[in-house]
Design an enzyme around this catalytic site. Structure first.
Site, short mmCIF file in Angstrom:
data_model
loop_
_atom_site.label_atom_id
_atom_site.label_comp_id
_atom_site.label_asym_id
_atom_site.label_seq_id
_atom_site.Cartn_x
_atom_site.Cartn_y
_atom_site.Cartn_z
N GLU A 191 -9.65 -0.28 4.64
CA GLU A 191 -10.21 0.38 5.81
C GLU A 191 -11.53 -0.28 6.22
OE1 GLU A 191 -8.39 2.23 7.41
OE2 GLU A 191 -7.84 4.13 6.50
N ASP A 207 0.84 -1.21 0.00
CA ASP A 207 0.00 0.00 0.00
C ASP A 207 0.87 1.26 0.00
OD1 ASP A 207 0.98 -0.23 2.58
OD2 ASP A 207 -0.96 -0.11 3.58
C1 GLP Z 1 -0.53 1.31 8.30
C2 GLP Z 1 -0.35 0.63 6.94
C3 GLP Z 1 -0.44 -0.87 7.05
C4 GLP Z 1 0.19 -1.30 8.35
C5 GLP Z 1 -0.72 -0.86 9.46
C6 GLP Z 1 -0.14 -1.05 10.84
O1 GLP Z 1 -1.32 2.47 8.16
N1 GLP Z 1 -1.23 1.10 5.95
O2 GLP Z 1 0.16 -1.47 5.94
O3 GLP Z 1 0.35 -2.70 8.38
O4 GLP Z 1 -1.14 0.49 9.29
O5 GLP Z 1 0.95 -0.21 11.02
P1 GLP Z 1 1.93 -0.31 12.25
O6 GLP Z 1 2.66 -1.61 12.12
O7 GLP Z 1 2.85 0.88 12.11
O8 GLP Z 1 1.11 -0.26 13.48
#
Ligand code: GLP
Length: 241
Positions: free
Chosen positions: A141, A67
Site C-alpha cells: 500500500e 497476496d
Molecule cells: C488488488 C490486489 C492486487 C491487484 C490490484 C489491482 O487489490 N491486491 O494484487 O493487482 O489490486 O486489481 P484489479 O486488477 O482488479 O484492478
C-alpha cells in the site's frame, strides 16, 4: 521501460499472455508470481487456451501467490486464492503452487514459509503486477516499507472501498498479506498490466511522475526489464517521450 499500448482489453490480454508464455518456455522450473485482481483475467484465459493448444506447459514453472485478504479463504468468492484457482491454478499441478491462506491466523509463519518457498526456487524470475487505484501493487500500500520478504499490512481506505468489486458486497476487510515490493522487484522480468479509463491517472503517476513509496508502482520505473502493458484507455494520460 518498454510500454506497449494495445487497442483494447482483448489485445492487451493476448499480448500479455504471450509474454508470460514466452517466459515460461524460456525459463522452465523457475518461480513466477502472477497477480490476481480483475486485470489479468483475460491473459489467464488466453494462457489456459494456449495450454489446451499445446503451446505452453503451465506446470513447467513454480508459482508464488502474490497476496491475500486476511480473513478470506480459498472458498470465499473474491479472495485472491479463489480468483486464481478459477482462472488459472485449476489447470496446474497443485504441488507447483504456494499461496497465502487468509484464514490462517499465523501470518508470521505464512510469511516465513512464503519467503522460504521463494528462496528455495532461487527467487522470483517473473512478476506480473496489476496496479490498484491508489498505486498499490499486491498489497504494498502507499507508504510501503522497503524490506525484503513478506508482511501483513493495514489496508488503505481506497483499497477497502474498491474491494467491493471482488466480493459483490461490502466485507469488513482490514488487513492484507503480501509479498513485499522489493522481493518482486528482484525478479529478472516484471510486467505491469493495466486497463480502463479509471486507472489512467494512477498509471500516469506511476510511470511519468516522481518515484515515491506513496505510489508503490512508481518504484518499478527503474527496473532493468520492465514491460508495461496498457490498453488505450489506461494509457490515455501518458505523454509520448
Ligand atoms: C488488488 C490486489 C492486487 C491487484 C490490484 C489491482 O487489490 N491486491 O494484487 O493487482 O489490486 O486489481 P484489479 O486488477 O482488479 O484492478
Amino acid at each position: 521501460m518498454y510500454i506497449k499500448i494495445g487497442r483494447d482489453y482483448n489485445d492487451l490480454s493476448i499480448d500479455t499472455a504471450k509474454i508470460i508464455a514466452g517466459h515460461i518456455r524460456a525459463m522452465p522450473n523457475t518461480l513466477v508470481c502472477l497477480a490476481a485482481g480483475n486485470t489479468p483475467l483475460g491473459a489467464f484465459r488466453e494462457l489456459v487456451a494456449m495450454q489446451e493448444r499445446g503451446e505452453v506447459d503451465l506446470s513447467s514453472v513454480w508459482y508464488a501467490g502474490l497476496d491475500e485478504w486476511v480473513g478470506l479463504g480459498p472458498d470465499d468468492e473474491g479472495s485472491c486464492a479463489n480468483v486464481m484457482n478459477d482462472a488459472l491454478y485449476k489447470v496446474i499441478q497443485k504441488e507447483r503452487i504456494r499461496i497465502f491462506d487468509g484464514l490462517d491466523s499465523d501470518s508470521d509463519r505464512q510469511c516465513r514459509e512464503m519467503e522460504n518457498w521463494i528462496k528455495s526456487h532461487g527467487g522470483i524470475s517473473f512478476t506480473l503486477l496489476g496496479i490498484g487505484m491508489n498505486g498499490h501493487i499486491g498489497f504494498n500500500e502507499p507508504g510501503t516499507p522497503d524490506v525484503d520478504g513478506c508482511f501483513t499490512v493495514a489496508l488503505d481506505d481506497v483499497t477497502k472501498s474498491v474491494s467491493k468489486k471482488y466480493f459483490g458486497k461490502e466485507l469488513p476487510v482490514t488487513t492484507g498479506i503480501t509479498i513485499g515490493w522489493r522481493t518482486l522487484f528482484n525478479a529478472q522480468s516484471v510486467v505491469l498490466m493495466s486497463s480502463g479509463k479509471d486507472k489512467a491517472p494512477i498509471v500516469k503517476a506511476a510511470l511519468q511522475e516522481s518515484q515515491t513509496p506513496n505510489v508503490p508502482a512508481s518504484l518499478f520505473q527503474n527496473h532493468s526489464n520492465l514491460s508495461v502493458m496498457l490498453d488505450n484507455d489506461a494509457a490515455s494520460l501518458i505523454v509520448p517521450i
